[in-house]
Design a protein around this motif. Structure first.
Motif, short mmCIF file in Angstrom:
data_model
loop_
_atom_site.label_atom_id
_atom_site.label_comp_id
_atom_site.label_asym_id
_atom_site.label_seq_id
_atom_site.Cartn_x
_atom_site.Cartn_y
_atom_site.Cartn_z
N TYR A 91 -0.91 -0.17 5.90
CA TYR A 91 0.11 0.75 5.38
C TYR A 91 1.20 0.99 6.40
CZ TYR A 91 2.33 5.15 4.08
OH TYR A 91 3.25 6.12 3.78
N SER A 92 2.43 1.01 5.92
CA SER A 92 3.55 1.49 6.72
C SER A 92 4.46 2.27 5.79
CB SER A 92 4.30 0.33 7.38
OG SER A 92 4.88 -0.50 6.40
N PRO A 93 5.00 3.39 6.27
CA PRO A 93 5.86 4.21 5.41
C PRO A 93 7.06 3.41 4.91
CG PRO A 93 5.26 5.41 7.39
CD PRO A 93 4.80 3.99 7.58
N ALA B 210 -8.10 4.00 7.27
CA ALA B 210 -7.58 3.58 5.96
C ALA B 210 -6.21 2.92 6.11
CB ALA B 210 -7.49 4.79 5.02
N ILE B 211 -5.38 3.45 6.99
CA ILE B 211 -4.06 2.86 7.24
C ILE B 211 -4.21 1.44 7.76
CG2 ILE B 211 -2.07 2.99 8.81
CD1 ILE B 211 -2.16 6.06 8.42
N ASP B 212 -5.14 1.24 8.68
CA ASP B 212 -5.38 -0.09 9.24
C ASP B 212 -5.91 -1.06 8.19
OD1 ASP B 212 -4.49 0.74 11.71
OD2 ASP B 212 -6.51 1.07 12.52
N ILE B 213 -6.86 -0.62 7.40
CA ILE B 213 -7.46 -1.48 6.37
C ILE B 213 -6.41 -1.92 5.36
CG2 ILE B 213 -9.03 -1.49 4.38
CD1 ILE B 213 -10.91 0.31 6.10
N LEU B 214 -5.57 -0.98 4.95
CA LEU B 214 -4.56 -1.28 3.91
C LEU B 214 -3.26 -1.84 4.48
CD1 LEU B 214 -5.05 1.91 1.73
CD2 LEU B 214 -5.81 -0.41 1.21
N ALA C 196 0.84 -1.20 0.00
CA ALA C 196 0.00 0.00 0.00
C ALA C 196 0.88 1.25 0.00
CB ALA C 196 -0.90 0.00 1.22
N THR C 197 0.45 2.25 -0.75
CA THR C 197 1.19 3.51 -0.82
C THR C 197 0.40 4.61 -0.13
OG1 THR C 197 0.14 4.20 -2.89
CG2 THR C 197 2.15 2.83 -3.07
N ILE C 198 1.04 5.74 0.07
CA ILE C 198 0.38 6.89 0.68
C ILE C 198 -0.78 7.35 -0.20
CG2 ILE C 198 1.90 8.63 -0.33
CD1 ILE C 198 1.84 10.04 2.45
N SER C 199 -0.65 7.18 -1.51
CA SER C 199 -1.74 7.52 -2.43
C SER C 199 -2.95 6.63 -2.22
CB SER C 199 -1.28 7.39 -3.88
OG SER C 199 -0.20 8.24 -4.14
N ASP C 200 -2.71 5.34 -1.98
CA ASP C 200 -3.80 4.41 -1.71
C ASP C 200 -4.56 4.81 -0.45
OD1 ASP C 200 -2.99 2.86 -3.92
OD2 ASP C 200 -1.68 1.61 -2.66
N VAL C 201 -3.81 5.18 0.59
CA VAL C 201 -4.43 5.60 1.85
C VAL C 201 -5.25 6.87 1.63
CG1 VAL C 201 -3.98 6.43 4.20
CG2 VAL C 201 -2.61 4.57 3.26
N ALA C 202 -4.70 7.83 0.91
CA ALA C 202 -5.41 9.09 0.65
C ALA C 202 -6.70 8.83 -0.12
CB ALA C 202 -4.50 10.04 -0.13
#
Length: 72
Positions: free
Chosen positions: A53-55, A47-51, A10-16
């Protein structure tokens, strides 16, 4: 032969996109650099939890070097 599906990170774009905010807003939430409305923070965190995401540590290192080199 068994094939495993490689899941895209997951990317920051996906989270956004999932949170319905800008990439800058996600960055502000992740880095805690500017005030963001509580509701927005919750949406971004969800959204971070669902995806999951980690930087990207490599990207952060490169960005840090670029900033350092620019000001040196």
């Amino acid at each position: 032969m068994t094939f495993h599906r490689v899941q895209k990170r997951a990317t920051i774009s996906d989270v956004a996109r999932l949170a319905g905010v800008s990439i800058s807003t996600v960055s502000r939430v992740v880095n805690n650099t500017a005030p963001v409305a509580d509701y927005t923070v919750l949406e971004v965190q969800k959204a971070i939890d669902i995806l999951n995401y980690s930087p990207n540590a490599s990207a952060r290192t490169l960005a840090g070097r670029r900033l350092t080199a620019r000001w040196a």
